[in-house]
Write a protein that holds these residues in place. Structure first.
Motif, PDB file in Angstrom:
ATOM      1  N   TRP A  26     -24.204  -4.432 -37.267  1.00 59.90           N
ATOM      2  CA  TRP A  26     -23.844  -3.648 -38.438  1.00 59.90           C
ATOM      3  C   TRP A  26     -24.030  -4.487 -39.693  1.00 59.90           C
ATOM      4  CZ3 TRP A  26     -21.172   1.265 -38.497  1.00 59.90           C
ATOM      5  CH2 TRP A  26     -20.934   1.802 -37.224  1.00 59.90           C
ATOM      6  N   GLY A  52     -26.310  -0.501 -37.864  1.00 59.67           N
ATOM      7  CA  GLY A  52     -25.251   0.331 -38.383  1.00 59.67           C
ATOM      8  C   GLY A  52     -24.891  -0.103 -39.800  1.00 59.67           C
ATOM      9  N   SER A 103     -21.628  -0.133 -42.650  1.00 60.82           N
ATOM     10  CA  SER A 103     -20.210   0.052 -42.938  1.00 60.82           C
ATOM     11  C   SER A 103     -19.970  -0.223 -44.416  1.00 60.82           C
ATOM     12  CB  SER A 103     -19.359  -0.900 -42.078  1.00 60.82           C
ATOM     13  OG  SER A 103     -17.983  -0.719 -42.359  1.00 60.82           O
TER      14      SER A 103
END
Length: 333
Positions: free
Chosen positions: A170, A188, A190
């Motif tokens: 991420w 990913g 975030s």
């Protein structure tokens, strides 16, 4: 809107009149507690040169937490990549993946997690260059997949141990810039709303629009992280909000976070400029009673168009931290 998944980002805060050992014990208890409540993942942070946060080495803490839990995903929120070599990060997380296959997340940040002087001591070669960060991300992927590359002497250097699986990767960001990196490398994404309350939904949408599938992730995956405190006691909510706002103000003034309780700040008078900053920083928080928090988090999930929210909770008393996560679980899990 799908059912919201809840996750934890924990910074191992050292409470007033406590020490680092107690902070790590509380992080361990919190991981066990939130696993039982049904939380999806538990990330720990990397901070340096502060006595108010005990989490300086996520990879070591992740190994400890994995040995004290059974199901919950564990990861870094994040590893501050410019502080390290890509090879060292790849080896640390390959070892974690070998020990706990399918449970490990590697969350990667570009910020130093400290002041620039400390960052330069952690890695004297760090020149805070965007191009260097991109090169590190590329090297990291090559090491995880044993891809020969000129930067590692045509494949003569391998990240060991060799692992059958790769940790989920991420990119963590409090700005839109890193959304491009996450999209390009197929990782990913975030967004740290708890750091920057502006531009998050737009950054997540940009990430989705530009996502390129990778060997590790076929479709975009995003979440958003918030400072959250929930209590049935409205006075406790007000005190917690005031204490956290004061700590933010201290940090912005270069005074560090400090280990404070509400009684230490209850009578502080703020200038108009300070109050303006306090009002702004409250946008980083979701504080309130269960009904208030449910409404705010549901609204945030819709704005970000994500089905996973991460809660960062720092309280004066540990039992209030535990209870806040219980109330969140009652709402969404």
């Amino acid at each position: 809107m799908q059912q919201i998944k809840l996750s934890v980002l924990d910074q191992s805060p050292v409470r007033k009149d406590a020490n680092a050992r107690q902070a790590i014990e509380e992080t361990t208890l919190l991981a066990q507690h939130t696993e039982k409540l049904g939380y999806h993942r538990f990330w720990v942070s990397e901070h340096h040169n502060t006595d108010s946060l005990a989490g300086s080495t996520p990879e070591i803490l992740i190994a400890h937490l994995a040995n004290h839990t059974h199901r919950i995903r564990l990861g870094s929120g994040g590893i501050m990549l410019p502080n390290h070599s890509a090879l060292k990060v790849a080896e640390s997380f390959r070892l974690l993946e070998v020990m706990h296959p399918g449970r490990i997340d590697l969350g990667i940040g570009r910020a130093p997690g400290t002041d620039r002087i400390t960052a330069s001591i952690l890695n004297p070669a760090n020149n805070f260059s965007e191009q260097d960060f991109i090169a590190q991300l590329n090297d990291l992927g090559n090491f995880f997949h044993d891809i020969p590359d000129q930067s590692n002497m045509n494949g003569k250097i391998k990240a060991i141990p060799v692992a059958e699986t790769v940790p989920a990767q991420w990119i963590l960001s409090s700005s839109g810039q890193s959304a491009l990196f996450a999209a390009h490398f197929g990782m990913g994404f975030s967004f740290a709303h708890f750091i920057n309350p502006n531009g998050g939904p737009q950054a997540v949408q940009y990430y989705r629009d530009h996502f390129k599938p990778s060997a590790d992730l076929s479709a975009p995956e995003a979440n958003a992280a918030f400072f959250v405190f929930c209590s049935e006691d409205e006075e406790k909510v007000q005190q917690q909000s005031a204490l956290l706002a004061h700590r933010f103000l201290q940090l912005e003034k270069g005074q560090g976070l400090g280990k404070l309780g509400y009684d230490d700040i209850r009578d502080v008078q703020y200038t108009p400029a300070e109050q303006e900053r306090i009002d702004y920083n409250k946008k980083r928080m979701v504080n309130g009673t269960p009904d208030q928090v449910r409404e705010q988090l549901t609204s945030m999930a819709a704005a970000y168009q994500v089905d996973e929210l991460m809660a960062v909770t720092i309280t004066e008393h540990f039992e209030d931290r535990l209870r806040s996560y219980e109330l969140l679980a009652d709402m969404f899990l």
